[in-house]
Design an enzyme around this catalytic site. Structure first.
Site, PDB file in Angstrom:
ATOM      1  N   GLY A 139       0.871  -1.173   0.000  1.00  0.00           N
ATOM      2  CA  GLY A 139       0.000   0.000   0.000  1.00  0.00           C
ATOM      3  C   GLY A 139       0.902   1.215   0.000  1.00  0.00           C
ATOM      4  N   GLU A 140       0.446   2.295   0.588  1.00  0.00           N
ATOM      5  CA  GLU A 140       1.315   3.465   0.716  1.00  0.00           C
ATOM      6  C   GLU A 140       1.781   3.584   2.168  1.00  0.00           C
ATOM      7  OE1 GLU A 140       2.982   5.591  -1.186  1.00  0.00           O
ATOM      8  OE2 GLU A 140       2.339   4.222  -2.767  1.00  0.00           O
ATOM      9  N   SER A 141       3.099   3.538   2.360  1.00  0.00           N
ATOM     10  CA  SER A 141       3.629   3.526   3.734  1.00  0.00           C
ATOM     11  C   SER A 141       3.257   4.810   4.478  1.00  0.00           C
ATOM     12  CB  SER A 141       5.142   3.316   3.717  1.00  0.00           C
ATOM     13  OG  SER A 141       5.768   4.183   2.804  1.00  0.00           O
ATOM     14  N   CYS A 155       6.452  -4.980   0.944  1.00  0.00           N
ATOM     15  CA  CYS A 155       6.590  -3.669   0.311  1.00  0.00           C
ATOM     16  C   CYS A 155       6.359  -2.546   1.329  1.00  0.00           C
ATOM     17  CB  CYS A 155       5.643  -3.565  -0.890  1.00  0.00           C
ATOM     18  SG  CYS A 155       6.022  -2.185  -1.967  1.00  0.00           S
ATOM     19  N   ARG A 178      12.761   3.751  -0.006  1.00  0.00           N
ATOM     20  CA  ARG A 178      11.482   3.699  -0.724  1.00  0.00           C
ATOM     21  C   ARG A 178      11.684   3.952  -2.216  1.00  0.00           C
ATOM     22  NH1 ARG A 178       7.869   8.079   1.200  1.00  0.00           N
ATOM     23  NH2 ARG A 178       6.148   6.894   0.328  1.00  0.00           N
ATOM     24  N   ILE A 204       6.427  -3.438  -7.267  1.00  0.00           N
ATOM     25  CA  ILE A 204       5.641  -2.276  -7.671  1.00  0.00           C
ATOM     26  C   ILE A 204       6.085  -1.053  -6.887  1.00  0.00           C
ATOM     27  CG2 ILE A 204       3.311  -1.304  -7.735  1.00  0.00           C
ATOM     28  CD1 ILE A 204       2.345  -4.169  -8.277  1.00  0.00           C
ATOM     29  N   ARG A 205       6.696  -0.101  -7.599  1.00  0.00           N
ATOM     30  CA  ARG A 205       7.268   1.059  -6.899  1.00  0.00           C
ATOM     31  C   ARG A 205       7.958   0.574  -5.621  1.00  0.00           C
ATOM     32  NH1 ARG A 205       5.380   6.413  -7.388  1.00  0.00           N
ATOM     33  NH2 ARG A 205       5.276   6.427  -5.133  1.00  0.00           N
ATOM     34  N   HIS A 209       5.566  -8.653  -3.814  1.00  0.00           N
ATOM     35  CA  HIS A 209       4.185  -8.949  -3.420  1.00  0.00           C
ATOM     36  C   HIS A 209       3.758 -10.382  -3.743  1.00  0.00           C
ATOM     37  CE1 HIS A 209       3.255  -4.740  -2.615  1.00  0.00           C
ATOM     38  NE2 HIS A 209       3.934  -4.449  -3.706  1.00  0.00           N
ATOM     39  N   GLU A 261       1.379 -11.847  -2.549  1.00  0.00           N
ATOM     40  CA  GLU A 261      -0.092 -11.862  -2.526  1.00  0.00           C
ATOM     41  C   GLU A 261      -0.691 -11.511  -3.886  1.00  0.00           C
ATOM     42  OE1 GLU A 261       1.859  -9.574  -1.267  1.00  0.00           O
ATOM     43  OE2 GLU A 261       0.996  -7.578  -1.451  1.00  0.00           O
TER      44      GLU A 261
END
Lengths: 200, 296
Positions: A47-49, A79, A106, A135-136, A172, A174
C-alpha cells in the site's frame, strides 16, 4: 487453528486475507488495537507507507503493534509493510515501527514505469524460483547482525530478509497464486505459539 | 523469466491494488499535494483546475501543463496521476514520458475523439477510466485500462450519480452470476463487451480490476457510502480543496475510507468539519453540461 491478522488500514490487505484463507488459516482484518487479540502472527500488506503509518498513529496502533512483536508473535511486511516494520526508512518522512533491524529505501527502482516482475530464487523456499512482482518497490540497503538475507536481485540488492520470526519482502507474493511464502510465514507463526498451546 | 519485465499487465493492475482502501485527491499546486500526502492520501491527481472550476470555466479543458505536473511529482513521494482527454493518445504519450504513475483518461476534460478511446495496451504506464455500468467498464478494460472508477458527476459535490453508477456495475456483476455459461455470449453482446471478460467476471464475482468511486464525493459519509456499496477506494476531486477546511476534510475522508463500516468512527470524523463544497442538483444541469455522458 492458527490465527493470522492482516493490517487493513490501506493497501492490498484483501489479497493477503484471500491467500491465507486458501491455506485453511483463520485470517482477520486488523484496523484497531482490539483486533490484535489472540492472533499468532500479523501481515503488514502493500500500500502506501505514508498512509498506513498515519492511520496506525491516528488509531493508537503503534504501541500495541510493538507489544505484539514483544510477545514473540510473527510479523511479515510486504513492500509498504516492510518499510513500516524497518528500523529506519530515511526517505519516509515518518517514524517506522523499528521491529526488523534493516534500513529501507522507498521507491528504490524509480517510478511506476520502472515496476517489474522477475523470477527470484529465495533461500529456504523450495521448488524453484519465486515469481516476484515489484511495484514502486523499496530495497533493503542495510541489515543488522541478526538478519538473514533470503533473496537478492542479480545486481546484489537485497529484497527479502528474515530476523527470527519476522519477515520483510520488497515484492508482493499476494499478487500471485504462489502460496509458498505465505505457508512459510504461517509455519513461523505456529512455532511462536507452543507455550500457549502447552498451557491449554 | 530471468530478465526484469516492465510495463506488464501484472504491474499495471498491481499498482491499483496497492491503492485500495485509500483516497486519491485532486491537487492543483505542490502545496496542495503536500497537504494531501500529509493527510494520508494514497495518491494525488495533478491538475490545473479541479473539476468544479473546469465546469465553471467552460470552454475546452485539456491535459494540464507538464510544468505543474512535474512540480507536483517532485513535491510528494506517493504516486501521482494526471488526466488526458478521451482518445488523446498524444497527451498520454507526453504524460508517460514525464514518468507519471497513472493516467486518467477522463470525461472531466473535453473529449478529443468521440468514437475511439486511447489504445491503452500500447503504453507501459497504467490507465484508469470512468464507467457508468458493467458494459462500459469491460469495454475500457478490453482497451487496456488497469483500473476503473465510476464516473459519477464530477465537480457537483452530489453523490447521486456515483451511487447510480456503482450500483449499475454491481447489478451487472450479480446478473452474470445467475446466468448459465451458455447464455454468456448473448449477455456479452448485450453489454457490448468481450465474452472473455464476461466469463472472467462470472468466475471472479467482481470486475477483473480494481474499481474506485469518483464524481461527487464531498463528505466522509459520501466516501463511506461508496465503500459500503462495494468501491475499492475513493477519488475526491473538488471535495477537499473546495471545502472550508481542506486539511481537516482530507484527514476525515481518509479515516472514513479505512473505517467505512464503523458508524461510531464515521460520526467522530464527521464532527465540526466546516462547510463541505457547495453542491449542484443534477437536474438543474443542461444535458450538454453532464460530463458522465462523454465517452461510451
Amino acid at each position: 487453528m492458527t490465527r493470522i491478522g492482516v493490517l487493513a488500514l490501506q493497501g492490498d490487505f484483501a489479497e493477503h486475507l484471500t491467500m491465507l484463507r486458501s491455506l485453511d488459516v483463520e485470517a482477520r482484518a486488523v484496523r484497531l488495537p482490539r483486533d490484535l487479540e489472540d492472533l499468532d502472527g500479523l501481515i503488514l500488506p502493500g500500500g502506501e507507507s505514508t498512509t498506513i503509518s498515519r492511520l496506525a498513529d491516528a488509531y493508537g496502533l503503534v504501541e500495541p503493534l510493538r507489544a505484539f512483536a514483544g510477545a514473540g508473535k510473527a510479523l511479515w511486511g510486504t513492500c509498504a509493510g516492510a518499510i513500516y516494520l524497518a528500523r529506519s526508512a530515511p526517505d519516509l518522512d515518518r517514524p517506522t515501527l523499528g521491529l526488523i533491524d534493516i534500513e529501507v529505501r522507498r521507491n528504490a527502482f524509480g517510478r511506476q514505469i520502472d515496476s517489474f516482475e522477475i523470477d527470484l530464487p529465495i533461500a529456504g523456499i523450495e521448488g524453484g524460483p519465486f515469481h516476484a512482482v515489484f511495484i514502486r518497490a523499496p530495497v533493503i540497503e542495510a541489515t543488522g547482525p541478526d538478519v538473514t538475507v533470503l533473496a537478492r536481485l542479480e545486481d546484489g540488492r537485497i529484497v527479502a530478509v528474515q530476523e527470527g520470526n519476522r519477515l520483510a519482502t520488497a515484492f508482493h507474493p499476494e499478487l500471485t497464486t504462489d502460496t509458498r511464502l505465505h505457508r512459510y510465514f504461517v509455519a513461523l507463526a505456529e512455532r511462536a505459539v507452543p507455550s500457549k498451546r502447552g498451557m491449554a | 523469466m530471468d530478465e526484469q519485465q516492465r510495463g506488464t499487465w501484472k504491474v499495471k493492475s498491481g499498482l491499483a491494488q496497492m491503492l485500495k482502501g485509500g483516497v486519491i485527491m485532486d491537487v492543483v499546486t505542490p502545496e496542495h499535494a503536500k497537504i494531501a500526502e500529509e493527510a494520508g492520501a494514497c495518491s494525488v491527481m495533478a491538475l490545473e483546475r479541479v473539476p468544479s472550476d473546469i465546469r465553471a470555466a467552460g470552454g475546452v479543458a485539456r491535459m494540464s501543463d507538464p510544468e505543474i505536473i512535474l512540480r507536483i511529482m517532485e513535491a510528494v513521494s506517493i504516486p501521482v496521476m494526471a488526466k488526458v482527454r478521451i482518445g488523446h493518445f498524444v497527451e498520454a504519450q507526453i504524460l508517460e514520458s514525464l514518468g507519471i504513475d497513472y493516467i486518467d483518461e477522463s470525461e472531466v476534460l473535453t473529449p478529443a475523439d468521440e468514437r475511439h478511446h486511447v489504445n491503452k495496451h500500447d503504453f507501459k504506464v497504467p490507465f484508469v477510466c470512468g464507467c457508468r455500468d458493467l458494459g462500459e467498464a469491460l469495454r475500457r478494460i478490453s482497451e487496456g485500462a488497469a483500473m476503473i472508477r465510476t464516473k459519477g458527476e464530477a465537480g457537483t459535490g452530489n453523490i447521486v450519480e456515483a451511487v447510480r453508477h456503482m450500483r449499475q456495475v454491481w447489478d451487472g456483476v450479480r446478473r452474470i452470476q445467475n446466468l448459465p455459461d451458455d447464455e454468456l455470449a448473448a449477455e456479452a453482446k448485450e453489454l457490448g463487451a468481450p465474452l472473455e471478460l464476461v466469463q472472467e467476471v462470472k468466475r471472479l464475482k467482481r470486475l477483473p480490476v480494481v474499481n474506485f468511486a469518483a464524481g461527487g464525493v464531498a463528505t466522509p459519509a459520501d466516501a463511506a457510502l461508496m465503500m459500503q456499496l462495494g468501491a475499492d477506494g475513493v477519488f475526491v476531486g473538488s471535495g477537499i480543496f473546495k471545502s472550508e477546511e481542506p486539511e481537516r476534510m482530507a484527514r476525515a475522508i481518509v479515516k472514513a475510507v479505512t473505517h467505512y463500516q464503523d458508524a461510531a468512527i464515521l460520526a467522530e470524523v464527521s464532527r465540526g468539519l466546516g462547510k463541505a463544497m457547495p453542491g449542484i442538483e443534477i437536474s438543474t444541469l443542461a444535458k450538454e453540461e453532464l460530463l458522465a455522458s462523454r465517452g461510451w
